[in-house]
Design a protein around this motif. Structure first.
Motif, PDB file in Angstrom:
ATOM      1  N   ILE A  93      -1.578   9.430  -1.523  1.00  0.00           N
ATOM      2  CA  ILE A  93      -2.479   8.309  -1.207  1.00  0.00           C
ATOM      3  C   ILE A  93      -3.830   8.842  -0.722  1.00  0.00           C
ATOM      4  O   ILE A  93      -4.890   8.343  -1.138  1.00  0.00           O
ATOM      5  CB  ILE A  93      -1.835   7.403  -0.138  1.00  0.00           C
ATOM      6  CG1 ILE A  93      -0.585   6.732  -0.713  1.00  0.00           C
ATOM      7  CG2 ILE A  93      -2.812   6.354   0.342  1.00  0.00           C
ATOM      8  CD1 ILE A  93       0.267   6.043   0.323  1.00  0.00           C
ATOM      9  N   GLN A 120      -4.235   1.882  -3.397  1.00  0.00           N
ATOM     10  CA  GLN A 120      -3.886   0.649  -2.673  1.00  0.00           C
ATOM     11  C   GLN A 120      -2.452   0.217  -2.980  1.00  0.00           C
ATOM     12  O   GLN A 120      -1.694  -0.189  -2.094  1.00  0.00           O
ATOM     13  CB  GLN A 120      -4.869  -0.456  -3.043  1.00  0.00           C
ATOM     14  CG  GLN A 120      -4.671  -1.728  -2.245  1.00  0.00           C
ATOM     15  CD  GLN A 120      -4.013  -2.823  -3.076  1.00  0.00           C
ATOM     16  OE1 GLN A 120      -4.158  -2.855  -4.291  1.00  0.00           O
ATOM     17  NE2 GLN A 120      -3.269  -3.687  -2.427  1.00  0.00           N
ATOM     18  N   GLN A 121      -2.048   0.363  -4.229  1.00  0.00           N
ATOM     19  CA  GLN A 121      -0.679  -0.012  -4.618  1.00  0.00           C
ATOM     20  C   GLN A 121       0.344   0.893  -3.923  1.00  0.00           C
ATOM     21  O   GLN A 121       1.369   0.415  -3.418  1.00  0.00           O
ATOM     22  CB  GLN A 121      -0.529   0.089  -6.138  1.00  0.00           C
ATOM     23  CG  GLN A 121      -1.337  -0.943  -6.910  1.00  0.00           C
ATOM     24  CD  GLN A 121      -1.365  -0.661  -8.407  1.00  0.00           C
ATOM     25  OE1 GLN A 121      -0.723   0.261  -8.878  1.00  0.00           O
ATOM     26  NE2 GLN A 121      -2.136  -1.460  -9.138  1.00  0.00           N
ATOM     27  N   GLN A 122       0.077   2.203  -3.881  1.00  0.00           N
ATOM     28  CA  GLN A 122       1.023   3.122  -3.246  1.00  0.00           C
ATOM     29  C   GLN A 122       1.100   2.886  -1.739  1.00  0.00           C
ATOM     30  O   GLN A 122       2.188   2.913  -1.152  1.00  0.00           O
ATOM     31  CB  GLN A 122       0.616   4.565  -3.536  1.00  0.00           C
ATOM     32  CG  GLN A 122       0.768   4.979  -4.994  1.00  0.00           C
ATOM     33  CD  GLN A 122       0.535   6.462  -5.209  1.00  0.00           C
ATOM     34  OE1 GLN A 122       0.362   7.226  -4.271  1.00  0.00           O
ATOM     35  NE2 GLN A 122       0.530   6.881  -6.478  1.00  0.00           N
ATOM     36  N   ALA A 123      -0.058   2.639  -1.091  1.00  0.00           N
ATOM     37  CA  ALA A 123      -0.043   2.397   0.352  1.00  0.00           C
ATOM     38  C   ALA A 123       0.681   1.098   0.682  1.00  0.00           C
ATOM     39  O   ALA A 123       1.441   1.027   1.657  1.00  0.00           O
ATOM     40  CB  ALA A 123      -1.481   2.347   0.879  1.00  0.00           C
ATOM     41  N   GLU A 124       0.459   0.065  -0.127  1.00  0.00           N
ATOM     42  CA  GLU A 124       1.132  -1.225   0.113  1.00  0.00           C
ATOM     43  C   GLU A 124       2.629  -1.098  -0.111  1.00  0.00           C
ATOM     44  O   GLU A 124       3.443  -1.710   0.596  1.00  0.00           O
ATOM     45  CB  GLU A 124       0.533  -2.289  -0.800  1.00  0.00           C
ATOM     46  CG  GLU A 124       1.037  -3.700  -0.513  1.00  0.00           C
ATOM     47  CD  GLU A 124       0.326  -4.739  -1.357  1.00  0.00           C
ATOM     48  OE1 GLU A 124       0.675  -5.918  -1.226  1.00  0.00           O
ATOM     49  OE2 GLU A 124      -0.577  -4.369  -2.149  1.00  0.00           O
ATOM     50  N   ASP A 128       2.148   1.428   4.605  1.00  0.00           N
ATOM     51  CA  ASP A 128       1.261   2.218   5.449  1.00  0.00           C
ATOM     52  C   ASP A 128      -0.033   1.430   5.643  1.00  0.00           C
ATOM     53  O   ASP A 128      -0.948   1.477   4.813  1.00  0.00           O
ATOM     54  CB  ASP A 128       0.985   3.571   4.789  1.00  0.00           C
ATOM     55  CG  ASP A 128       0.218   4.521   5.709  1.00  0.00           C
ATOM     56  OD1 ASP A 128      -0.298   4.035   6.731  1.00  0.00           O
ATOM     57  OD2 ASP A 128       0.157   5.716   5.399  1.00  0.00           O
ATOM     58  N   THR A 129      -0.140   0.709   6.757  1.00  0.00           N
ATOM     59  CA  THR A 129      -1.258  -0.208   6.984  1.00  0.00           C
ATOM     60  C   THR A 129      -2.598   0.513   7.026  1.00  0.00           C
ATOM     61  O   THR A 129      -3.602   0.029   6.485  1.00  0.00           O
ATOM     62  CB  THR A 129      -1.044  -0.982   8.296  1.00  0.00           C
ATOM     63  OG1 THR A 129       0.242  -1.604   8.260  1.00  0.00           O
ATOM     64  CG2 THR A 129      -2.104  -2.046   8.474  1.00  0.00           C
ATOM     65  N   GLU A 131      -3.714   3.329   5.559  1.00  0.00           N
ATOM     66  CA  GLU A 131      -4.208   3.694   4.226  1.00  0.00           C
ATOM     67  C   GLU A 131      -4.411   2.456   3.352  1.00  0.00           C
ATOM     68  O   GLU A 131      -5.289   2.426   2.480  1.00  0.00           O
ATOM     69  CB  GLU A 131      -3.237   4.675   3.563  1.00  0.00           C
ATOM     70  CG  GLU A 131      -3.231   6.054   4.184  1.00  0.00           C
ATOM     71  CD  GLU A 131      -4.569   6.772   4.044  1.00  0.00           C
ATOM     72  OE1 GLU A 131      -5.325   6.446   3.098  1.00  0.00           O
ATOM     73  OE2 GLU A 131      -4.866   7.629   4.897  1.00  0.00           O
ATOM     74  N   TRP A 132      -3.604   1.432   3.580  1.00  0.00           N
ATOM     75  CA  TRP A 132      -3.734   0.177   2.825  1.00  0.00           C
ATOM     76  C   TRP A 132      -5.111  -0.453   3.091  1.00  0.00           C
ATOM     77  O   TRP A 132      -5.825  -0.846   2.165  1.00  0.00           O
ATOM     78  CB  TRP A 132      -2.611  -0.761   3.248  1.00  0.00           C
ATOM     79  CG  TRP A 132      -2.483  -2.034   2.450  1.00  0.00           C
ATOM     80  CD1 TRP A 132      -3.217  -2.413   1.376  1.00  0.00           C
ATOM     81  CD2 TRP A 132      -1.553  -3.086   2.697  1.00  0.00           C
ATOM     82  NE1 TRP A 132      -2.822  -3.636   0.916  1.00  0.00           N
ATOM     83  CE2 TRP A 132      -1.791  -4.078   1.714  1.00  0.00           C
ATOM     84  CE3 TRP A 132      -0.553  -3.285   3.627  1.00  0.00           C
ATOM     85  CZ2 TRP A 132      -1.050  -5.252   1.671  1.00  0.00           C
ATOM     86  CZ3 TRP A 132       0.184  -4.458   3.569  1.00  0.00           C
ATOM     87  CH2 TRP A 132      -0.056  -5.425   2.607  1.00  0.00           C
TER      88      TRP A 132
END
Length: 954
Positions: A93, A120-124, A128-129, A131-132
């Motif tokens: 990420i 954004q897709q991987q953090a969501e 992981d708020t 990095e999101w």
């Protein structure tokens, strides 16, 4: 157009900085202050509904440093793919985040948008708020650069909403909130909603100030300066632009400094200071020229084209417009193309080329409509209105939910409080009951300890009575005329004194530990007292060839207990001499430091390992050592008790093979009025025992030989005295020496102690039984260990008998006689038995030895080299060892045994080889002269060889 340009000024994306965790908490009203922490935890457990982020701050720092050490688009792309394939989700990420930023800085906005969307897709996906939110802000900035403001607004708003809902208060979380507000402020400025833009930007500036982020503050100061410029408040605009420049210079941001020069040029232009405006624009363009950030570089180019249009420099104007148009078309930036075609329109209109001017105007209008037409503006405004309404509705719902939650929490809190009070009441009752039991146990242990100490003191006093009689009578016996009686008396006195010294030390420990009586404090020169004690050891040191040194740096007057000093020094010096070999060194140093006396006693002995050092002051502790007569472990325990009693400290340093040093620190006081009379002080040294080595008795071949292996010479001499009149007795002081003597002397019986330095008695048994030369010798083990386990271990090691100290002399004599008689009996039966009976009477080891001896005898017969010396050499023995071994097993000397083997071979040849003559048989049996063969055969079997052959029918 002006609004759009100033919105672009503020679109600089802040760089992420290393973060650190901070903590904030809510104050709860508590009923009892003593339960504050416990009830706070209960409330937190009830109200907490979110799972914590699965990555620690340290993990984020490590992953971030790995990614930031990688530069270039291709390198970042390769790193991201590798991290993703390895399952490093956080690293993947972060790599996507930085990869997208590099693409955006090179004006590759569509590629940057794809990369940031993947991040954004991987953090969501992993929740992981942190990095999101960063991914949402990056996507919003990408859309702003592309001119898609309505979508950009949605992403920045989502990022801000998540930041507000997140309970994380770390640096990165608060930075994310500031970036979201900054993005929304830029969009509001572009729409002309300066009031809302000002509100959002000031909130962002406040967060950046709390974070002490120079670059973040620079961005927001510039945006706020742009708002003041729009309102015509030029002085305020100058203030904020200059603040932005100062923060950019502090942060070292080339881009920020370039943009500030552009802002300065804009203000100079408005005040018609065109030369200064041109100079500022040129400076901005020069700073951005080497950068790959073409999107921001366009601002400087367009500003230069505009100022040259204003000043009428058509050549320069067209030069910069051409460069700007090329870049804007390459990066597909409709906002910049709108400004460029607008300037073309103005230029051609002024030069009279109305056809070209009209074409440029139409292109600018089309581009302007694509960027910000009325439909898009309405959509953005409606989106903002819907967002605001949704926010208000959510806040109302959250307020109602919070109210219900507070009620529930209050009820749960009261219930928990009641439960906690009940539990505490129970715990308090248990603690009180436990303390009561502990107090009873303590009193009982104290009484038991007092009884034990009284018993200990009384019993040691009782020991002194019989010892007094023993020592007195032994002294009287030394006046006897018989030397043997006098020697025995001296031995009794020596051992009695040793026992009395041990009893006195045990009594001293008991006194000091139980604080019986008051210490006899005196005041005087402790250096003189120490000198007297050390001088008592001079003669002993010379006799052992040991150098004894005493270093007194100064005279020290202080209070001390003479008896304590004598006992401490005598024990430490005795210990040092005991463990220091010949030609070693023992030294004592004493000096004063402030109000403390320091004393070191060191030696160059064998030293101690860590395990021994950790137990050295424990009573009765004995380390494994090669030194004889290692003692009882009482002396150093007494030293420690004395030093503790006078509030001092003692430590020890030791290195194996190099020596040991004891360090003593004692406080110096001068309170006692009693002076020391040094001439009256008893400083009798505790010298290590130096018994005379018992002499080996003279050897006689006709007598049995005993080997006594004992490290205590008095005990060895006593055991030897029991058998010296009937047997030859030899002595060894340790197991290693005993094994060497056993192999050399080939004794008929071995008496060994169990506990000896180095090789102990059990190891002696095992090595004797494992040695082919001496494995036939009986062994008696003498020991002070009386447990069944120790007895079994001794028998398993190969001991024939096990006698416990103190032993009865008659019992030891009987054991020795029985073992030697049994050995003689076995030899006699062997000599008079048939071959089958002989085999049955031998042990396995003896059977193997004789079989090997017979094999070598037959080999030597065949080679005509049969001699005692040659046979002994074949068996790896000396002729003497072979003689005693064969006599011990068979009762025959080597010559007699070889003759028997010859006769057995002769008889076998007579029985199985009728074709051989008597002369041939005599020759094969090692007889050079046939008459000698006749004589030997007739003596062995009672008939001549010829008669024997006729008798068996051959």
């Amino acid at each position: 157009m002006q609004h759009h340009k100033r919105g672009l000024k503020a679109s600089l994306q802040p760089l992420n900085e290393p973060f650190s965790e901070t903590g904030e908490g809510k104050n709860l009203r508590l009923i009892l202050s003593a339960l504050a922490a416990l009830i706070s935890i209960c409330f937190l457990l009830v109200s907490c509904g979110r799972k914590p982020v699965s990555f620690t701050p340290d993990e984020r720092k490590v992953a971030d440093s790995i990614v930031r050490s990688t530069h270039g688009i291709d390198s970042l792309a390769s790193l991201q793919k590798r991290l993703e394939s390895e399952g490093d989700r956080l690293g993947s990420i972060i790599a996507l985040r930085e990869w997208g930023k590099v693409l955006r800085n090179e004006s590759r906005f569509e590629e940057a948008l794809n990369v940031h969307s993947k991040g954004q897709q991987q953090a969501e996906a992993i929740g992981d708020t942190l990095e999101w939110v960063q991914a949402l802000n990056n996507i919003g900035t990408d859309y702003r650069r592309m001119g898609v403001l309505d979508v950009a607004q949605e992403y920045h708003y989502r990022a801000w909403t998540l930041s507000e809902e997140c309970t994380d208060t770390s640096f990165t979380a608060r930075k994310n909130r500031a970036i979201s507000l900054n993005g929304l402020g830029n969009i509001y400025m572009t729409l002309g909603n300066y009031e809302r833009a000002d509100s959002a930007l000031r909130l962002a500036l406040k967060v950046e100030q709390q974070l002490h982020s120079a670059l973040g503050q620079a961005i927001n100061y510039a945006n706020l300066g742009s708002i003041f410029e729009h309102h015509g408040e030029i002085d305020s605009a100058w203030v904020y632009y200059r603040k932005s420049m100062a923060r950019n210079q502090e942060a070292g941001s080339t881009l920020g400094i370039s943009l500030c020069h552009t802002y300065f040029g804009s203000l100079y232009k408005e005040s018609r200071q065109y030369d200064k405006a041109t100079e500022e624009y040129e400076t901005a363009y020069r700073l951005m020229k080497a950068s790959k950030d073409e999107w921001h570089a366009l601002n400087s180019l367009i500003a230069l084209a505009d100022i040259y249009h204003t000043t009428g420099n058509d050549a320069k104007e067209m030069e910069y417009l051409g460069k700007a148009k090329t870049i804007a078309e390459r990066i597909k930036s409709p906002e910049h193309l709108t400004e460029i075609h607008t300037l073309y329109y103005k230029h051609y209109k002024r030069t009279g080329d109305y056809r070209t001017a009209l074409s440029s105007y139409e292109q600018a209008t089309v581009l302007q409509d694509s960027v910000l037409n009325m439909e898009k503006v309405n959509r953005i405004q409606n989106t903002s209105l819907n967002i605001e309404r949704s926010r208000q509705a959510r806040e109302m719902g959250e307020a109602r939910h919070k109210l219900e939650q507070e009620r529930t929490t209050r009820y749960v809190g009261f219930a928990i409080l009641g439960g906690v009070l009940l539990i505490l009441s129970g715990v308090l009752a248990i603690v009180l009951y436990t303390n009561r039991l502990r107090r009873r146990s303590h009193l009982a242990l104290k009484r038991l300890s007092a009884l034990r100490e009284n018993f200990f003191t009384n019993i040691t006093h009782e020991f002194r009575t019989p010892l007094t009689v023993i020592l007195g009578l032994s002294h009287n016996l030394q006046e006897n005329d018989t030397e043997e009686v006098r020697e025995n008396a001296r031995t009794i006195e020596r051992q009695g004194k040793g026992l009395l010294t041990l009893i006195n030390q045990l009594l001293d420990i008991s006194k000091i530990k139980s604080s019986v009586g008051n210490p006899d404090w005196h005041n005087g020169n402790i250096t003189v007292h120490l000198t007297m004690i050390i001088e008592a050891y001079r003669d002993y040191a010379r006799s052992r060839n040991i150098d004894l040194y005493f270093f007194a740096k100064e005279v020290v007057e202080m209070d001390f207990v003479p008896d304590y000093v004598s006992k401490v020094m005598n024990n430490l010096l005795s210990n040092a001499f005991k463990f220091t070999p010949e030609y070693g060194k023992v030294s004592v140093s004493v000096w004063r430091e402030g109000n403390r006396l320091l004393l070191d006693v060191s030696d160059t002995g064998e030293g101690m390992d860590r395990e021994t050092l950790s137990h050295i002051f424990e009573p009765f502790y004995q380390a494994e050592t090669e030194v004889r007569n290692i003692g009882t472990g009482v002396g150093l325990a007494l030293v420690k008790q004395i030093i503790d009693a006078v509030e001092g400290s003692i430590t020890v340093e030791s290195t194996v093979g190099k020596g040991t040093t004891f360090h003593i620190h004692v406080p110096i006081h001068n309170d006692s009025k009693r002076k020391v009379a040094h001439e009256m002080i008893d400083s009798t040294p505790l010298l290590p025992e130096n018994e005379a080595t018992p002499a080996d008795s003279e050897s006689e071949d006709s007598r049995c030989r005993l080997l006594v292996i004992e490290d205590n010479r008095d005990i060895a001499a006593y055991i030897g005295s029991l058998f010296a009149d009937r047997y030859d007795v030899s002595y060894a002081s340790n197991g290693k020496e005993g094994m060497e003597m056993a192999l050399d002397l080939m004794p008929d019986l071995i008496i060994t102690d169990l506990m000896m330095p180095g090789m102990d008695g059990l190891e002696v048994c095992r090595q004797v039984r494992g040695n082919e030369i001496i494995n036939h010798i009986p062994i008696i083990v003498v020991t002070a260990k009386i447990t069944e386990e120790e007895r079994i271990r001794g028998l398993e090691a190969g001991a024939d008998a096990y006698i416990v100290k103190p032993f009865n002399a008659d019992e030891l004599r009987t054991r020795v006689e029985k073992l030697l008689d049994r050995h003689r009996l076995l030899r006699d039966k062997f000599s008079n038995s048939t071959d089958t009976d002989k085999e049955q009477k031998l042990t396995d080891a003896e059977r193997r030895f004789l079989a090997k001896a017979v094999d070598f005898i037959y080999q030597l017969l065949d080679k005509r080299h049969l001699e005692v010396n040659t046979l002994a050499e074949k068996l790896c023995m000396s002729p003497r060892q072979l003689h005693r071994k064969l006599v011990a097993i068979t009762g025959d000397s080597p010559a007699s045994y070889m003759l028997k083997i010859k006769m057995q071979k002769a008889r076998n040849l007579l029985e199985t080889k009728p074709g051989l003559t008597i002369e041939d048989i005599a020759d094969r049996c090692g007889f050079e002269h046939t008459p000698n063969f006749y004589s030997a055969f007739r003596k062995m079997y009672g008939v001549t060889p010829m008669d024997y052959r006729r008798g068996i029918g051959i």
